[in-house]
Design an enzyme around this catalytic site. Structure first.
Site, PDB file in Angstrom:
ATOM      1  N   TYR A 280       0.837  -1.210  -0.032  1.00 47.17           N
ATOM      2  CA  TYR A 280      -0.130   0.136  -0.046  1.00 47.17           C
ATOM      3  C   TYR A 280       0.799   1.318   0.029  1.00 47.17           C
ATOM      4  CZ  TYR A 280      -3.209   3.669   1.647  1.00 47.17           C
ATOM      5  OH  TYR A 280      -3.876   5.067   1.720  1.00 47.17           O
TER       6      TYR A 280
ATOM      7  N   HIS B  78       1.554  13.327  -8.022  1.00 49.37           N
ATOM      8  CA  HIS B  78       1.079  12.698  -6.933  1.00 49.37           C
ATOM      9  C   HIS B  78       1.841  11.473  -6.595  1.00 49.37           C
ATOM     10  CE1 HIS B  78      -2.644  12.623  -4.534  1.00 49.37           C
ATOM     11  NE2 HIS B  78      -2.603  11.280  -4.487  1.00 49.37           N
TER      12      HIS B  78
END
Length: 416
Positions: free
Chosen positions: A50, A303
């Site tokens: 993650y 990002h």
């Protein structure tokens, strides 16, 4: 809020024991990648995937790193340089270094309780910490932990004429947040294959597969026992009482989404009385428009490669953004920072500071609560050494260093 009204707390003086512990950590984990490898071994697989993964096959993450590596800095010698300071000012406030912690989505999934650890470390080191709105602590709590260095990031909550978003702005103002960051580069959520393959579901839930995975990491389980399953604490007061985690996630999906329009950015500019920063700018025309409407700063970022693989690398877009806005805006570089040398590269290419997100999660996975403070030391020490090696007396001197930047976009490359 300026320095005259509320000076930042001084960096703490280390005791002999603390200095010894710091030196021991620096010898064992001298780089961010050492922390990454330690985290890979200590964390559940799903938590590492993650925090470490990006969009697609991580192409833009790798390109961000490669583009930074390609930037060369030409030193200037001929004067005596003692170990230079790394302090700087952003929006009129003093910080110990031009290094900050970027907003991170759902850091508690990677390491439970992450936000509190990051806030404490940033306050102790006197560098900016940007709390994300989808966080595990309220902005009020973060302001208690990091009163001198707290920034706050918002996504778009547009229902009922931005009722939730504007109330979050009010709360941030009352709490004493120093800068408000509006994220514009997540109009939709894209697929991150490493998360999918690891078994993460949305909303986050400890499925049997994830529970078995977590059993391999006592440190992660202990952190979870202390902090609890990550919840959307900042938004809790806008939800029905005793709402389930699944229903809370559904509530957020209804309320939050899309990218801020220019009209909406103007609305937030009117409501927020401090520095306003736009996160996700890669095009000079967007930068110029933002500055013209009163935005004070820009995060130049793709990002971190976590949304879409086809974007320009942040470092390659940076010089054209600086050329477009001149000195009218503070530029924050974000995406790919792994060292103090990378911080120096970003500033030499036009940034005022460089923020990191992913590597601070690596530090938590590797060392728990001690990790963020250690990584700040790694970055700060490396930056000071880089300044000295380049012949810079301070951070401002980096703007005068000659660079060779083969991947840099020019203003005309962007068209109109």
């Amino acid at each position: 809020m300026d320095d005259a009204r509320q000076p930042a707390a001084p960096v703490q003086t280390l005791s002999a024991k603390q200095a010894e512990e710091r030196l021991a950590l620096l010898r064992q984990y001298p780089t961010a990648f050492d922390l990454r490898e330690r985290a890979r071994k200590r964390m559940p697989n799903f938590a590492f995937e993650y925090m470490d993964g990006g969009a697609g096959e991580d192409t833009n993450i790798k390109r961000n790193w490669a583009a930074l590596d390609a930037v060369e800095l030409a030193p200037r010698y001929g004067r005596v340089i003692s170990p230079p300071p790394a302090d700087t000012k952003l929006f009129g406030r003093s910080y110990a270094a031009p290094i900050g912690i970027a907003p991170i989505g759902g850091p508690g999934t990677a390491f439970p309780g992450a936000e509190a650890h990051l806030a404490r470390a940033a306050q102790a080191a006197r560098i900016p910490y940007t709390l994300g709105v989808l966080s595990g602590i309220e902005v009020e709590k973060a302001a208690e932990l990091a009163p001198d260095v707290l920034w706050y990031q918002l996504y778009r909550f547009s229902n009922n004429d931005h009722k939730i978003g504007l109330d979050l702005v009010r709360r941030a103002q009352v709490a004493g947040v120093q800068a408000l960051v509006l994220t514009i580069d997540t109009p939709v959520r894209t697929i991150r294959p490493r998360e999918v393959r690891s078994g993460i579901v949305n909303p986050f839930k400890l499925t049997m597969r994830l529970r078995l995975d977590a059993m391999t990491s006592p440190s992660w389980l202990y952190a979870l026992s202390q902090a609890g399953i990550p919840r959307f604490v900042s938004l809790r007061q806008y939800m029905p009482a005793n709402i389930s985690l699944a229903d809370a996630a559904a509530f957020i999906r209804r309320e939050q989404g899309g990218a801020f329009t220019w009209e909406e950015i103007a609305k937030y500019r009117d409501h927020w009385k401090g520095p306003l920063v736009l996160k996700g700018v890669l095009h000079p025309a967007d930068a110029e428009r933002a500055v013209a409407m009163g935005v004070d700063g820009l995060f130049v970022t793709n990002h971190g490669g976590r949304q879409i693989e086809a974007l320009p690398t942040s470092i390659d877009a940076l010089p054209a953004i600086r050329a477009a806005v001149g000195k009218k805006a503070t530029l924050i570089f974000d995406s790919g920072i792994r060292s103090g040398i990378d911080v120096a590269r970003a500033i030499a290419c036009g940034a005022d500071a460089a923020f990191a997100g992913k590597s601070f999660l690596w530090s938590l996975g590797a060392l728990g609560a001690k990790g963020p403070g250690h990584l700040i030391n790694v970055y700060s020490d490396d930056l000071r050494a880089t300044l000295g090696q380049l012949g810079c007396a301070n951070v401002d001197d980096l703007a005068r260093i000659t660079t060779r930047h083969p991947g840099a976009w020019k203003r005309e490359d962007f068209g109109e």
